[in-house]
Design an enzyme around this catalytic site. Structure first.
Site: not given
Lengths: 106, 534
Positions: B95, B171, B195
């Site tokens: 990420k 996310s 997330s």
């Protein structure tokens, strides 16, 4: 208990403290969402909380490493950090020359 | 052999034995990315090419050269008889909220679009030292602030590989999508309110939020420092255990990382669930939702197929020898989102004050008259709408005149939420659970643009995940079936502090019990599109 909502005046104060400058459409959306979020958290003020409940800042108490000794250490490559700044001079981060920018603006 | 169908465990075995070379694995991953990912997220994207509509868009940047050099090093170790590591030759995505030296680390924000950190996050270092190959950085909500990845400043945002009209979740949406679309078998995400787990559920993959402090946060761009947890996103439970084994453990660079020794997660996989006590709670059967004008709360049952998947899982585990304990009360779980709205925003606002256009990151290109105007313009242009909203909310609820009503109360509610769980896991208590089984999300994936912009509704999609974050406890989501629209359903297990081993046992047992289920044979649509094209 009534929780106050975000008026235009209060919103402008928050924006100033947050160091933003917003256009009108952005301001309208943000103020509306702030008020919706505050309505959503209204429930918090109504929850019966036993006086014995102590606040927690982390959930579980972390058994972390002992605090490091408070000793000064040389960072191996300070230039790599200084290089990230938009402007630097002689190994130091430079705050912009405000007078020069004002001239540019005119 | 299709390299991209292999699990991380299988890859590491085959690379170690010399059957596959790590350099071949990198090329296979890059070829898959080229086939399914489409254009990568970028600033000011104006593209309207219909050919991009059925692509995944999981990545912001690729690090192909880095992956190739890491692969060559793994192959050299294998050739010379050195230990190539637990994850030898396994392609990895990360990420784009983790610092990696000499790569762009953007947090999906214009504010950091050109930021190249001078150091690498501990979790990333540990993965690459274990032989994983970093092929790229995945897209996310700006600064992780969202549950759909749509708020990224880098568009197109990730699309759901099962149906690209739907959100990948967030996310860590790019990470979950990349794993579902067979681009990388492992991805490193972060979980602050859900997330890792929410996008993993939406994309039909496994996602683990470890115990808070189990994995170092060094090199992670902070959202809410008392919640943030790096963790694995994988296609199966065994790979999640392998990945946690590589990243868990104390770190002198993060004084909040725990010194409790990590368990042997791999051996936990070999144990079945006989004798485990697994709980179900009626408080996870519905969601509460506030009217955004009045704050009045209404209740709604969760999607029927999702609750059915949880009951099916309970039955499968009971058949495998677990004891199912029903009616475990979690009375404070419904306050999870309101408390999170307050605490996480206060911490986010605090963490974002550092961005000022002077030290690093974006600086306005417009003229300014004084330093204050430089700050205001840089922050106004560098931050998108969601970070601004979080900063304003955080400042309001922590202001001296409001803190007692909001922040201090929220911290107490956080303690009450944790107590619900510690009571259920107490070995001398009424329930003595090893794990709590719940839905991961109230619904399967929503359509892109359906929720985006409504920040209250978006936040409530984390209602089932957020309590583990308040408590600091570990939780895992595992694919539990598909709904009528063919979208994945996630089931969640929550366990006591540092008992990730129990999550792996329960999860692995569920996978084994459902190995021949018809839904397991169905793959994301972007993979069938690819077969049609080729």
């Amino acid at each position: 208990m009534t929780l106050e909502k975000i008026t235009s005046e209060l919103f402008e104060k928050l924006v100033e403290l947050a160091q933003f400058s917003l256009d009108p459409a952005e301001s309208e959306y943000l103020r509306s969402e702030l008020n919706h979020q505050l309505a959503a958290v209204k429930e918090l003020s109504e929850i019966p909380i036993d006086v014995a409940v102590a606040p927690t800042t982390h959930g579980l108490e972390v058994e972390g490493a002992a605090s490091r000794a408070d000793e000064w250490k040389l960072y191996p490559n300070p230039d790599s950090i200084i290089a990230l700044a938009p402007e630097s001079e002689e190994g130091m981060i430079a705050v912009p020359d405000v007078a020069a920018n004002r001239k540019t603006a005119q | 052999m299709n390299y991209t169908d292999l699990s991380a465990f299988e890859i590491s075995q085959k690379v170690r034995s010399g059957e596959i070379k790590a350099v071949e694995m990198v090329e296979a991953a890059l070829a898959q990315i080229a086939a399914v990912d489409g254009v990568q997220g970028q600033l000011d994207y104006k593209g309207q090419d219909p050919a991009q509509d059925d692509k995944v868009h999981a990545f912001i940047s690729l690090t192909s050269d880095l992956a190739r050099s890491q692969a060559a090093e793994v192959d050299r170790k294998v050739a010379e008889g050195d230990d190539p590591g637990l994850l030898a030759g396994v392609p990895l995505s990360v990420k784009d909220i983790f610092c990696v030296e000499h790569t762009h680390t953007t947090a999906a924000s214009r504010m950091l679009a050109n930021f190249e950190p001078p150091y690498t996050a501990t979790a990333v270092n540990r993965l690459t030292q274990a032989g994983a190959l970093l092929v790229g950085k995945t897209n996310l909500d700006e600064f992780t602030y969202g549950s759909s990845s749509e708020s990224s400043a880098f568009q197109p945002c990730p699309y759901n590989p099962w149906n690209p009209k739907y959100a990948a979740g967030g996310s860590s949406g790019g990470s979950a999508a990349a794993v579902a679309a067979r681009e990388t078998p492992l991805s490193l995400g972060t979980d602050t309110g859900g997330s890792i787990r929410q996008p993993s559920a939406f994309c039909g993959v496994v996602g683990l939020k470890p115990t808070y402090s189990r994995v170092s946060r060094y090199g992670l761009i902070a959202f809410a420092s008392s919640f943030d947890c790096p963790g694995p996103i994988t296609r199966d439970v065994r790979d999640a255990a392998l990945m946690l084994q590589a990243i868990a453990g104390s770190d002198p660079q993060d004084s909040t990382s725990s010194t409790v020794a990590p368990s042997d997660y791999r051996s936990a996989l070999e144990q079945d669930v006989r004798g485990l006590r697994i709980g179900l709670s009626p408080d996870y059967g519905h969601i509460s939702y506030p009217d955004t004008e009045t704050g009045e709360i209404s209740y709604q049952a969760i999607q029927r197929e999702v609750s059915q998947a949880v009951f099916n899982a309970a039955e499968a585990l009971a058949r495998a020898g677990a004891e199912i304990i029903e009616n475990v009360p979690m009375p404070n779980s419904r306050f999870g989102i309101p408390a999170y709205f307050v605490i996480s925003r206060v911490e986010a606002a605090s963490n974002l004050h550092r961005f000022d256009g002077v030290k690093y990151g974006f600086r306005t290109t417009h003229p300014f008259n004084d330093l204050s105007e430089l700050y205001r313009l840089s922050r106004a242009e560098g931050f998108g709408v969601q970070p601004k909203l979080r900063i304003l909310m955080g400042m309001y609820v922590s202001a001296a005149q409001h803190a007692a009503n909001y922040y201090q109360r929220a911290l107490k509610v956080r303690a009450m939420i944790r107590k619900d769980l510690t009571d259920a896991f107490n070995p001398k208590g009424a329930y003595r659970l090893d794990a709590l089984l719940t839905p991961t999300t109230p619904t399967t994936a929503f359509k892109r643009n359906d929720v985006f912009g409504n920040t209250v509704l978006m936040q409530y999609s984390d209602q089932m995940t957020v309590c583990a974050n308040h408590a600091g406890m570990p939780a895992i989501t595992i694919p539990g079936g598909l709904d009528q629209a063919g979208l994945p359903i996630g089931i969640q297990f929550i366990a006591n502090d540092f008992r990730e081993d129990l999550l792996f046992r329960a999860g692995r047992a569920f996978e084994t019990a459902t190995a021949s289920a018809a839904w397991r044979a169905i793959k994301p649509i972007v993979l069938s599109n690819q077969q049609v094209i080729s």
